[in-house]
Enzyme design. Structure first.
Site: not given
Ligand code: GLN
Ligand code: ZN
Length: 759
Positions: A110, A435, A437, A519, A609, A647, A669, A698, A730
């Site tokens: 980031k 987690i 989903s 993206r 974040e 995460c 994570e 991942h 995750c």
């Protein structure tokens, strides 16, 4: 006349994301690179024209990139990691960014506290660096051909080093002496372009708390760079926070200008006196480059007038607070938005007009305005007034509720709660769960799209979702997982799904912002007081629970994450907005609980974040972020078990805060670090239960039973079995069903093996 309008940088993806599609077609081998170059050239010219036509005088070149500006800077310095050395030109460039089947990509992370991600340069003492200014020179000349003399944007050496990593161990600043001569060469080369060239050197690292070592490099760096040629005028620019320590040093170097952000840091006002004394030009960032609200022109003029108490107007330039990369492109593409709300917004192109108008009024008074400009000003005032008084932004019910909220946390101490929960839920040590989903299949995506477009009616859509939930439950039961989930098939995105159902949220049709490479994300925005008109997840979770005797975990997104992944209103402190969201989530927790759901997970994937860039501001953030997480679950009964998920793997800095959130169970994570990063939990005597991911979701690789067993044993070295949960690291939504099935079967089997041995 002096030039006094400035834009730090402009978005490059294109107003219809043209660059994205050109790149993706090229990557898919549907076109060749010349097609991408053609699109890029058109975009650059178009973007220059937007700025020129708006009356912006300091326009950037080299703010364009095929992928990322940090990557471009690495290429400019020939900082090419060895594994890419055999590749050439664009193939090399894109492989550095994206990897290929033989070569891992460079890391991405980031950009400060934005949602833009840059490529992390890899440096090593033995590498040789040399100048490769091709891209930058080409872009300057392109602009020239287009009739514009642009400034040239580059990333400063201290920021470049600060954000890079050393692959041979050691400190990146050890490469300072190697890289500085290349920066000098670069400026020498630029100096040959014209009699005067402005070079904007971005040094956002200066807005962080810097150690004395880096601070001590500022003066020698800018003494040398500013002395390379009299043809060059250097601007050193920072954004997102104050850079007072660096400014104090920069005023004593021969650079031409200093660029500061006056919106995200009041401390920068303290630097004005010093800048005035040094007689340097100040680039004053007053138009918000990272939010979407229409500028309040009167307010900006007030800021500028305050600045002008110190800085002579001849030394003042009006600018965006940072690159406009962080806002969407053009409001004209928003055709579906409520016109009242649309009228409060300003995207990249609209911000250009704001800068130009503010400058005109500030430097020449209102009397100098043409009729159309006066109309624009009037419209601006009206829009801002309407936003202030609109019934869309104010909801007295919400405000009353906030005023009367007394209960900010749930009842009972953890020790007592967990006892009640364990009695009721009867789960074993090393309980297995996921987690939230499960894979988003093409069928489910298709159904969601058709439903949104009106081609599938509610009944049809519900049946699709229910079918998915049925299958998801059947699999979990067969597999032997203990705490089940419904799989989140109804959600496109963990924030958008909730935002869409909360009052006070708006959505754009085309408000794309670059996240990385090709993206883009389209964050929802908060314009008004937030409330939850009706249950958001209840229907699905209740249905799921009705289909199994096992425990069904309800899945929600937490208030801090919802806030951190949205554009947030700027007429109210973030901490207040967050509180409103927390109450909305709390209502959902209450409904789930009343419907008999006994375990509820409130995800805070983006908790980190929101951390401020300056240590001095961290405590305040942590206080309200923890307060609002706790508020969002404050109605949970003691026997309702609250989980959260983050995460992250690195908790060393924030472990006390995590503890203060007081979730009964947290899943994290840490899969890729063995038990190393879990140790902090043991070290501080963390009491609550922890699910340290046992495998990395991942990757497409299926973890074997054996390796998960080993992983569980290594976790048991750190924490007792009663405190540990076993889960992936995750959500599984990006994986394929086949991978998920095999991985979870192995996970459950591994737990069985370990449990037998422990008996
Ligand atoms: N519950 C969410 C999921 O499983 C969490 C997503 C995330 O951690 N980013 O997808
Ligand atoms: Zn996660």
């Amino acid at each position: 006349m002096s030039k006094n309008t400035y834009v730090v940088g402009f978005p490059r993806i294109g107003e219809q994301r043209e660059l994205k599609f050109a790149l993706e077609n090229y990557w898919a081998k549907k076109t060749n690179f010349s097609e991408v170059e053609k699109v890029a050239k058109e975009l650059k010219c178009k973007h220059w024209d937007y700025q020129k036509n708006a009356g912006i005088e300091h326009i950037s070149s080299n703010d364009f990139s095929f992928y990322d500006n940090m990557l471009d800077m690495a290429v400019t310095l020939s900082a090419i990691p060895k594994r890419f050395a055999h590749l050439q030109e664009e193939e090399r460039y894109f492989t550095m960014a994206r990897g290929d089947k033989d070569t891992v990509a460079m890391e991405m992370t980031k950009w400060f506290n934005t949602n833009y991600h840059y490529i992390v340069p890899e440096l090593s003492l033995e590498d040789r660096y040399k100048l490769n200014a091709d891209k930058l020179l080409k872009e300057y000349k392109e602009a020239k051909k287009h009739g514009l003399t642009c400034k040239i944007n580059i990333i400063g050496i201290l920021t470049f080093l600060g954000l890079s990593k050393r692959i041979d161990g050691g400190d990146t600043y050890e490469l300072y002496a190697k890289l500085l001569p290349i920066y000098e060469d670069l400026l020498k080369t630029i100096a040959e372009l014209d009699d005067t060239v402005i070079v904007q050197i971005d040094e956002p690292i200066f807005v962080k708390d810097m150690d004395t070592k880096v601070l001590s490099l500022i003066k020698p760096t800018y003494d040398r760079l500013a002395n390379v040629s009299t043809n060059i005028k250097i601007t050193v620019l920072t954004y997102f926070e104050h850079s007072c320590e660096a400014t104090r040093i920069l005023v004593n170097t021969p650079i031409w200008a200093i660029g500061l952000d006056f919106l995200y840091a009041n401390e920068n006002f303290d630097s004005l006196e010093l800048i005035a004394k040094s007689n340097k030009t100040l680039i004053a960032g007053v138009v918000d480059g990272r939010n979407i609200w229409k500028n309040d022109i009167e307010k900006s003029l007030n800021i500028l007038n305050e600045i002008a108490l110190h800085i002579h107007k001849n030394n003042l330039i009006i600018s965006s607070s940072c690159s406009l990369l962080h806002v969407p492109f053009h409001l004209k593409h928003e055709q579906k938005m409520n016109p009242e709300i649309k009228n409060w917004l300003s995207y990249g192109v609209e911000k250009l007009d704001e800068i130009a108008l503010i400058s005109k009024i500030f430097f020449h008074s209102k009397k100098a305005l043409h009729v159309t400009e006066l109309e624009y000003l009037e419209a601006n005032q009206k829009a801002n007034l309407s936003r202030k008084i609109s019934s869309l932004t104010h909801d007295t019910k919400v405000q009353e509720r906030i005023k009367h909220t007394k209960k900010y946390e749930r009842e009972g101490e953890y020790k007592q709660r967990i006892k009640l929960q364990k009695d009721k839920l009867q789960y074993l040590p090393l309980a297995t769960t996921t987690i939230g989903s499960f894979p988003q299949t093409p069928e489910i995506r298709h159904a969601r799209r058709e439903y949104k477009n009106g081609n599938l009616d509610e009944k049809g859509y519900e049946n699709e979702i229910k079918k998915y939930i049925d299958d998801c439950i059947t699999f979990q039961e067969k597999c032997g997982l203990e705490i089940l989930v419904h799989g989140e098939p109804e959600r496109n995105d963990m924030v958008e799904y909730f935002a869409e159902q909360l009052n006070g949220y708006g959505f754009s049709q085309n408000g794309w912002v670059q996240s990385y490479g090709s993206r883009c994300v389209k964050p929802p925005f908060i314009y008004g007081d937030i409330s939850r008109p009706k249950p958001m997840t209840l229907k699905w979770i209740r249905y799921a629970q009705s289909k199994t005797k096992k425990i069904m975990k309800g899945m929600l997104t937490g208030p801090v994450t919802i806030l951190n992944w949205s554009f947030v209103r700027d007429d109210m402190p973030r901490s207040e907005v967050s509180k409103q969201i927390a109450l909305g989530i709390c209502d959902e927790v209450d409904d789930l609980q009343k419907a008999g759901i006994q375990v509820i997970q409130v995800d805070e994937a983006a908790f980190k974040e929101g951390y401020p860039l300056r240590q001095a501001k961290v405590k305040t953030y942590e206080e309200w972020a923890v307060r609002d997480f706790k508020l969002s679950v404050s109605c949970a009964k003691q026997e309702t078990q609250i989980h959260t998920h983050m995460c992250y793997s690195e908790f060393n800095d924030i472990i006390a805060t995590i503890e203060a959130m007081d979730a009964d169970v947290i899943s994290i994570e840490t899969a890729r670090s063995g038990n190393e990063l879990l140790k902090i939990f043991a070290k501080v005597g963390y009491k609550q239960e922890v699910g340290p991911g046992v495998y990395d979701i991942h990757s497409t690789r299926i973890p074997s039973v054996k390796e998960i067993v080993t992983q569980i044993y290594s976790l048991l070295e750190v924490l007792p079995k009663e405190q540990l949960w076993i889960n992936p690291d995750c959500g599984l939504k990006t994986r394929k069903w086949k991978e998920v099935k095999l991985s979870l079967q192995n996970m459950v089997q591994a737990v069985q093996i370990v449990r037998e041995k422990l008996h």
